[in-house]
Design a protein around this motif. Sequence first.
Motif, PDB file in Angstrom:
ATOM      1  N   ASP A  83      32.231  51.155  36.125  1.00  0.00           N
ATOM      2  CA  ASP A  83      33.963  50.831  35.860  1.00  0.00           C
ATOM      3  C   ASP A  83      33.901  49.744  34.169  1.00  0.00           C
ATOM      4  OD1 ASP A  83      34.758  51.342  38.333  1.00  0.00           O
ATOM      5  OD2 ASP A  83      34.429  49.432  38.756  1.00  0.00           O
ATOM      6  N   THR A 141      35.772  50.544  30.392  1.00  0.00           N
ATOM      7  CA  THR A 141      37.267  50.707  30.122  1.00  0.00           C
ATOM      8  C   THR A 141      36.966  51.883  29.745  1.00  0.00           C
ATOM      9  OG1 THR A 141      37.585  48.740  28.830  1.00  0.00           O
ATOM     10  CG2 THR A 141      39.001  50.498  28.472  1.00  0.00           C
ATOM     11  N   ARG A 160      39.464  53.246  24.732  1.00  0.00           N
ATOM     12  CA  ARG A 160      40.624  52.531  24.027  1.00  0.00           C
ATOM     13  C   ARG A 160      42.293  52.464  24.217  1.00  0.00           C
ATOM     14  NH1 ARG A 160      35.428  51.038  20.384  1.00  0.00           N
ATOM     15  NH2 ARG A 160      34.356  50.009  22.207  1.00  0.00           N
ATOM     16  N   ALA A 204      44.497  52.350  26.670  1.00  0.00           N
ATOM     17  CA  ALA A 204      44.283  50.270  26.263  1.00  0.00           C
ATOM     18  C   ALA A 204      45.424  50.217  25.481  1.00  0.00           C
ATOM     19  CB  ALA A 204      42.654  49.917  26.696  1.00  0.00           C
ATOM     20  N   ASP A 261      46.594  39.931  31.298  1.00  0.00           N
ATOM     21  CA  ASP A 261      44.953  40.377  31.489  1.00  0.00           C
ATOM     22  C   ASP A 261      44.741  41.851  31.093  1.00  0.00           C
ATOM     23  OD1 ASP A 261      42.056  40.244  32.278  1.00  0.00           O
ATOM     24  OD2 ASP A 261      42.259  39.750  34.277  1.00  0.00           O
ATOM     25  N   LEU A 262      44.036  43.076  31.539  1.00  0.00           N
ATOM     26  CA  LEU A 262      44.252  44.588  31.844  1.00  0.00           C
ATOM     27  C   LEU A 262      42.409  45.365  32.067  1.00  0.00           C
ATOM     28  CD1 LEU A 262      45.184  46.856  31.243  1.00  0.00           C
ATOM     29  CD2 LEU A 262      45.088  47.252  29.033  1.00  0.00           C
ATOM     30  N   HIS A 263      42.302  45.408  33.626  1.00  0.00           N
ATOM     31  CA  HIS A 263      41.109  46.545  33.295  1.00  0.00           C
ATOM     32  C   HIS A 263      41.615  47.847  33.601  1.00  0.00           C
ATOM     33  CE1 HIS A 263      38.954  42.093  34.231  1.00  0.00           C
ATOM     34  NE2 HIS A 263      40.384  42.372  34.438  1.00  0.00           N
ATOM     35  N   LEU A 264      40.370  48.356  33.045  1.00  0.00           N
ATOM     36  CA  LEU A 264      40.929  49.860  32.689  1.00  0.00           C
ATOM     37  C   LEU A 264      39.607  50.870  33.371  1.00  0.00           C
ATOM     38  CD1 LEU A 264      43.336  52.263  32.671  1.00  0.00           C
ATOM     39  CD2 LEU A 264      43.122  52.136  29.864  1.00  0.00           C
ATOM     40  N   TRP A 265      39.767  51.215  34.301  1.00  0.00           N
ATOM     41  CA  TRP A 265      38.647  52.264  34.511  1.00  0.00           C
ATOM     42  C   TRP A 265      38.842  53.744  35.405  1.00  0.00           C
ATOM     43  CZ3 TRP A 265      41.617  48.683  37.743  1.00  0.00           C
ATOM     44  CH2 TRP A 265      41.057  49.184  39.574  1.00  0.00           C
ATOM     45  N   ALA A 294      44.283  50.433  36.637  1.00  0.00           N
ATOM     46  CA  ALA A 294      44.429  49.752  35.756  1.00  0.00           C
ATOM     47  C   ALA A 294      45.020  48.153  36.472  1.00  0.00           C
ATOM     48  CB  ALA A 294      45.678  50.317  34.701  1.00  0.00           C
ATOM     49  N   ILE A 295      44.602  47.341  36.484  1.00  0.00           N
ATOM     50  CA  ILE A 295      45.212  46.279  36.456  1.00  0.00           C
ATOM     51  C   ILE A 295      46.098  45.517  35.315  1.00  0.00           C
ATOM     52  CG2 ILE A 295      45.010  43.642  38.407  1.00  0.00           C
ATOM     53  CD1 ILE A 295      42.302  44.819  39.288  1.00  0.00           C
TER      54      ILE A 295
END
Length: 417
Positions: A342, A344, A347, A350, A366-370, A379-380
């Motif tokens: 998972d 990123t 980029r 993002a 906060d950012l989660h990208l997978w 994404a969260i």
Amino acid sequence: MFVSTIAKPAHSHVFLGADHERSERRTWWVIWLCGAMMIAEIVGGLLFGSIALVADGLHMSTHAGALLLAALAYRYARKHANDPRFSFGTGKFGDLAGFTSAIILTMIALLIAYEAIHRFFFPVSIHFAAAIPIACLGLGVNVVSALLLAGGHHHEHGHSHSHGHSHGSEHHEHEAMHRVTTDTGVVELEIFEDGVPPRFRVRPENGQALSASEVTIETVRPDGARQVFTFQDRGLYLESREEIPEPHAFRADLRVGTNLNTIVFEEHDHADEAAHRDNNMRAAIVHVMADAAVSILVIVGLLLAKTFDWLWMDPIVGIVGSFVIASWAFGLIRDTGGILLDMTASRSMAEKLQEAIEAEGDELSDLHLWRLGPGHLGAIVALKTKNTHGPAYYRAKLARFRSLSHVTIEVEHNTGH
């Protein structure tokens, strides 16, 4: 705090690539081709007493086995795409298969290197009359296999270049370049942002003269905001003096002399190519290309060894071939391993998400990208805002990023002074 989940479409968790079924079919075609060749070589070698032919048939069996892994991965992912036990679908199964194939490729590279080094110190006699035709046959099979696999690994683009002359005519295109018919001829319009701030470029298609003073563009955004762009001559094209602010989703009224044309620009998510790549198909193609590369090296080495009696050329090309395979395998392991962990996914995506969220002064906390599968990102997004906007507002802001297939938004309202 408000939390909202976007799932497209209708909370579907099917995150397979656009060409999934086509790629599966073509992989099976190549397996049948390799299987038929394997049987022919082994049976022919046993009937005619050729150990070299039997050996190449056994080598072809490992080739077919690696492709079988890819085909089964496609089938499993497709059959279990709607299985609720997979929280984020089966889109990553191809990456798992690609990672496994890369490990197998690495082992093959090590075995080839070991055998080549052993033969360098302990040379064996080579039956050129049998070895060279077999290597050529193997190369032919690999070329056909590569063509079959590549036939299912393409992108289809719609091109619509028919534009009218009427005032206010409107054109919708999805390509980067827009061809517009004007009274003075056809011009090409694009947004150019390759390593530089984005600007409009207008280029006469047939090299006809075009004055910068004749050209203007007025953009009209969905919220009604307007901006006029003037142009300067750059020799082969005209370039807008003003930079184009993000996002690139607007109506552009292009005026050339007395002629007016309207072009609708739609914002693309600009996700990296890696986010859309089918690593299962990539692994299958790498297997075929690695085998083809080794076949070419073997043919060259055998011809040189036969012509100049350079028996040392055979192990040398084996070592070179092992390094080629190992380098391809390493790239595949790095990319698929990152997806399985998972990492990123993109980029650039993002950065686009951050720009979209913070455009009005909000703070992305906060950012989660997978990657969920080929062409699908999850994404969260957590953000802080002093406004009263809820998740639906930010959902609308992110709707233009079509690669986002599953998004969770957390909104924290900062009421402090």
